[in-house]
Design a protein around this motif. Structure first.
Motif, PDB file in Angstrom:
ATOM      1  N   ASN A   1     -20.517  45.904  16.360  1.00 46.39           N
ATOM      2  CA  ASN A   1     -21.510  46.972  16.431  1.00 46.39           C
ATOM      3  C   ASN A   1     -20.989  48.252  15.803  1.00 46.39           C
ATOM      4  OD1 ASN A   1     -23.331  45.382  18.138  1.00 46.39           O
ATOM      5  ND2 ASN A   1     -21.846  45.741  19.771  1.00 46.39           N
ATOM      6  N   SER A   2     -21.932  49.102  15.442  1.00 52.29           N
ATOM      7  CA  SER A   2     -21.611  50.449  14.977  1.00 52.29           C
ATOM      8  C   SER A   2     -21.989  51.429  16.085  1.00 52.29           C
ATOM      9  CB  SER A   2     -22.387  50.776  13.702  1.00 52.29           C
ATOM     10  OG  SER A   2     -22.023  52.045  13.196  1.00 52.29           O
ATOM     11  N   PRO A   3     -21.107  52.357  16.460  1.00 52.42           N
ATOM     12  CA  PRO A   3     -21.360  53.216  17.612  1.00 52.42           C
ATOM     13  C   PRO A   3     -22.356  54.331  17.314  1.00 52.42           C
ATOM     14  CG  PRO A   3     -19.305  53.822  16.584  1.00 52.42           C
ATOM     15  CD  PRO A   3     -19.780  52.584  15.871  1.00 52.42           C
TER      16      PRO A   3
ATOM     17  N   GLN B   1     -27.179  53.177  22.806  1.00 55.18           N
ATOM     18  CA  GLN B   1     -28.460  53.709  23.249  1.00 55.18           C
ATOM     19  C   GLN B   1     -28.937  52.879  24.438  1.00 55.18           C
ATOM     20  OE1 GLN B   1     -31.800  55.123  20.618  1.00 55.18           O
ATOM     21  NE2 GLN B   1     -32.784  53.216  21.299  1.00 55.18           N
ATOM     22  N   PHE B   2     -28.717  53.399  25.618  1.00 54.56           N
ATOM     23  CA  PHE B   2     -29.152  52.768  26.854  1.00 54.56           C
ATOM     24  C   PHE B   2     -28.727  51.301  26.938  1.00 54.56           C
ATOM     25  CE2 PHE B   2     -31.699  52.620  30.664  1.00 54.56           C
ATOM     26  CZ  PHE B   2     -31.659  53.934  31.071  1.00 54.56           C
ATOM     27  N   ALA B   3     -27.427  51.086  26.758  1.00 52.38           N
ATOM     28  CA  ALA B   3     -26.779  49.771  26.860  1.00 52.38           C
ATOM     29  C   ALA B   3     -27.083  48.864  25.679  1.00 52.38           C
ATOM     30  CB  ALA B   3     -27.133  49.059  28.168  1.00 52.38           C
ATOM     31  N   ARG B   4     -27.689  49.420  24.622  1.00 55.61           N
ATOM     32  CA  ARG B   4     -27.957  48.634  23.417  1.00 55.61           C
ATOM     33  C   ARG B   4     -27.202  49.212  22.230  1.00 55.61           C
ATOM     34  NH1 ARG B   4     -31.366  48.163  27.946  1.00 55.61           N
ATOM     35  NH2 ARG B   4     -32.532  46.227  27.752  1.00 55.61           N
ATOM     36  N   HIS B   5     -26.585  48.323  21.463  1.00 50.87           N
ATOM     37  CA  HIS B   5     -25.897  48.723  20.242  1.00 50.87           C
ATOM     38  C   HIS B   5     -26.665  48.239  19.022  1.00 50.87           C
ATOM     39  CE1 HIS B   5     -22.308  49.165  22.920  1.00 50.87           C
ATOM     40  NE2 HIS B   5     -21.983  50.096  22.040  1.00 50.87           N
ATOM     41  N   MET B   6     -26.408  48.882  17.907  1.00 52.52           N
ATOM     42  CA  MET B   6     -26.910  48.419  16.617  1.00 52.52           C
ATOM     43  C   MET B   6     -25.811  47.598  15.963  1.00 52.52           C
ATOM     44  SD  MET B   6     -29.773  48.742  14.860  1.00 52.52           S
ATOM     45  CE  MET B   6     -30.469  50.375  15.241  1.00 52.52           C
TER      46      MET B   6
ATOM     47  N   GLY C   1     -29.739  43.633  14.809  1.00 48.76           N
ATOM     48  CA  GLY C   1     -30.696  44.666  15.165  1.00 48.76           C
ATOM     49  C   GLY C   1     -30.178  45.492  16.321  1.00 48.76           C
ATOM     50  N   LEU C   2     -31.096  46.099  17.064  1.00 49.97           N
ATOM     51  CA  LEU C   2     -30.772  46.846  18.276  1.00 49.97           C
ATOM     52  C   LEU C   2     -30.786  45.837  19.417  1.00 49.97           C
ATOM     53  CD1 LEU C   2     -30.335  49.689  19.576  1.00 49.97           C
ATOM     54  CD2 LEU C   2     -32.821  49.761  19.899  1.00 49.97           C
TER      55      LEU C   2
ATOM     56  N   ALA D   1     -34.713  45.498  19.678  1.00 46.81           N
ATOM     57  CA  ALA D   1     -35.474  45.039  18.516  1.00 46.81           C
ATOM     58  C   ALA D   1     -34.522  44.219  17.655  1.00 46.81           C
ATOM     59  CB  ALA D   1     -36.035  46.222  17.720  1.00 46.81           C
ATOM     60  N   TRP D   2     -34.642  42.886  17.769  1.00 46.18           N
ATOM     61  CA  TRP D   2     -33.736  42.051  16.999  1.00 46.18           C
ATOM     62  C   TRP D   2     -34.416  40.768  16.551  1.00 46.18           C
ATOM     63  CZ3 TRP D   2     -32.425  41.946  22.441  1.00 46.18           C
ATOM     64  CH2 TRP D   2     -32.496  40.695  23.040  1.00 46.18           C
ATOM     65  N   GLY D   3     -33.822  40.183  15.511  1.00 42.40           N
ATOM     66  CA  GLY D   3     -34.208  38.866  15.045  1.00 42.40           C
ATOM     67  C   GLY D   3     -33.026  37.933  15.158  1.00 42.40           C
ATOM     68  N   GLU D   4     -33.318  36.648  15.348  1.00 41.80           N
ATOM     69  CA  GLU D   4     -32.246  35.688  15.583  1.00 41.80           C
ATOM     70  C   GLU D   4     -32.481  34.419  14.771  1.00 41.80           C
ATOM     71  OE1 GLU D   4     -30.591  34.940  19.712  1.00 41.80           O
ATOM     72  OE2 GLU D   4     -31.665  33.046  19.368  1.00 41.80           O
ATOM     73  N   TRP D   5     -31.384  33.845  14.256  1.00 45.14           N
ATOM     74  CA  TRP D   5     -31.421  32.635  13.455  1.00 45.14           C
ATOM     75  C   TRP D   5     -30.525  31.571  14.073  1.00 45.14           C
ATOM     76  CZ3 TRP D   5     -31.303  37.563  11.924  1.00 45.14           C
ATOM     77  CH2 TRP D   5     -32.319  38.011  11.070  1.00 45.14           C
ATOM     78  N   LYS D   6     -31.034  30.368  14.158  1.00 41.22           N
ATOM     79  CA  LYS D   6     -30.246  29.240  14.666  1.00 41.22           C
ATOM     80  C   LYS D   6     -29.453  28.628  13.520  1.00 41.22           C
ATOM     81  CE  LYS D   6     -30.757  24.666  16.786  1.00 41.22           C
ATOM     82  NZ  LYS D   6     -31.741  23.680  17.322  1.00 41.22           N
TER      83      LYS D   6
END
Length: 433
Positions: A210-212, A187-192, A151-152, A136-141
């Motif tokens: 990232n934060s673990p 979390q299942f290969a995804r970081h926050m 995000g995640l 779950a993420w947002g991205e900016w160019k």
């Protein structure tokens, strides 16, 4: 996953507000046409898949959302007891992303993994039967060379395999050691966290802070550090001094350029591209693990993982034949004699060499293609002071590329400290929209 090139252009953001009725009609029409076309795809597996379920939100298609869903069903047998065949749903996922302008993207991905009869619940409430958020993420160019998101997320470091799509493997599944941080820091290969990605010429890059995860697998299992064996619980035991993870992966793409719109690297294009990439990546988590010092106090140890790899994809002539090959060397330092309990000797301090290669045969039928492949893994595990090899041999039976295929694989895994090997036979059926 994202092996199609999506081009976006800027357009006026208020058109959706100005024409809500027209947009609803357009959306309903698009969904209706998609459903109506489904029988045609079922009748002719060679029909081009195109962009799948992609719904344009403006007239020129520069604003859109795309929906992807897939299932991977397994039948698996340990050849030590071949009469016991276990069915499972290896993956059931739903992913959607929206390009709301050329500068902004949003992505959501959820699903479940490895649901077997042993993990099912009478009313679907077990951990194994539950859906959970993958991305779950947002991205900016920022500019054409730099995109920043948060995000995640799945913009990982280390290697191509640590960023692998689950939709287009060459072998049956990814090499487990390559998803090196699952459950230890993520979390299942995804970081926050926050990532930056982009291309500069032929150089493709991704970096992240990232934060673990606090509740790691080692914490859940109540593992305790000793003087000669580390435990991955630094974030819980040491607090803020273990709060920062830095990761990155860069690769130089000599021939055809791969899309980096999404983070998921393709496993094989069936010889459809001419690609030669070399890459290198890292993962650093200061004080990620803990051990006991001579006084019995917890002491942090840095976690460092490095890898170099190379990927080759080459079409052979005009008859559809092609070769895919990949090689990786990875060095893991999770702390003193670290080994993740119950991980089948896949997450550990030590080193790994891995390679895979496949050959898709020339076209001989409009509805069927064959791609035999092989893989080899050599592990050197510090805690066990030994080595182990894994060999996999299989074939992809392609009914419509990755969108509909059957895979059969035999895998033989050496177990350090045992005079035997685990021999598994797996059949997989994959369909994705």
């Amino acid at each position: 996953m994202e092996h199609l090139n999506w081009e976006t252009v800027a357009s006026c953001p208020n058109r959706l507000i100005q024409k809500p009725v027209k947009m609803k009609v357009r959306l309903i029409a698009a969904l209706t046409l998609t459903l109506a076309a489904a029988p045609l795809f079922a009748q002719n597996a060679a029909a081009p898949y195109g962009s799948g379920l992609k719904v344009d939100l403006n007239e020129d298609g520069s604003k859109y959302f795309r929906l992807i869903t897939w299932h991977q069903a397994w039948l698996q047998a340990d050849l030590a007891n071949p009469t016991l065949v276990t069915p499972s749903l290896r993956r059931s996922r739903y992913l959607m992303f929206a390009q709301i302008s050329d500068r902004f993207l949003i992505l959501t991905h959820f699903g479940l993994n490895s649901l077997s009869p042993a993990g099912m619940d009478p009313v679907g409430k077990s951990d194994g039967a539950q859906l959970f958020m993958h991305d779950a993420w947002g991205e900016w160019k920022v500019n054409k060379h730099l995109y920043i998101g948060s995000g995640l997320h799945y913009w990982n470091g280390i290697s191509r395999l640590n960023n692998q799509s689950t939709l287009n493997f060459l072998p049956l599944d990814n090499a487990r050691h390559a998803w090196a941080t699952i459950g230890t820091s993520d979390q299942f290969a995804r970081h926050m966290g926050v990532y930056a990605k982009g291309k500069v010429g032929k150089l493709d890059y991704r970096f992240a802070w990232n934060s673990p995860i606090v509740n790691s697998l080692d914490v859940q299992r109540g593992l305790q550090a000793t003087e000669d064996k580390a435990v991955y619980s630094g974030r819980k035991d040491l607090g803020g001094s273990a709060n920062n993870i830095f990761a990155g992966y860069v690769n130089y793409q000599f021939w055809d350029q791969e899309s980096n719109k999404l983070p998921f690297f393709v496993g094989t294009y069936f010889g459809g591209k001419d690609i030669f990439n070399i890459g290198a990546g890292f993962f650093n988590h200061a004080n990620g693990s803990v051990v006991l010092d001579a006084s019995g106090n917890l002491m942090g140890e840095n976690v460092n993982i490095f890898a170099v790899d190379a990927f080759l994809e080459k079409g052979l002539g005009e008859n559809g034949a092609g070769v895919t090959a990949y090689a990786q060397y990875q060095v893991n330092d999770f702390g003193t004699n670290y080994q993740l309990a119950g991980s089948s000797q896949d997450v550990f301090s030590g080193s790994v060499f891995y390679t895979q290669a496949g050959y898709v045969l020339a076209d001989f039928n409009d509805n069927f293609r064959l791609q035999p492949y092989g893989s080899f893994t050599h592990k050197n595990i510090n805690a066990l002071d030994g080595t182990a090899n894994t060999v996999g041999i299989g074939a992809n039976f392609l009914l419509n590329g990755h969108n509909s295929k059957i895979t059969v694989e035999y895998k033989s895994t050496g177990i350090i400290g045992a005079d035997s090997r685990q021999n598994m036979m797996t059949a997989q059926a994959v369909v994705f929209l």
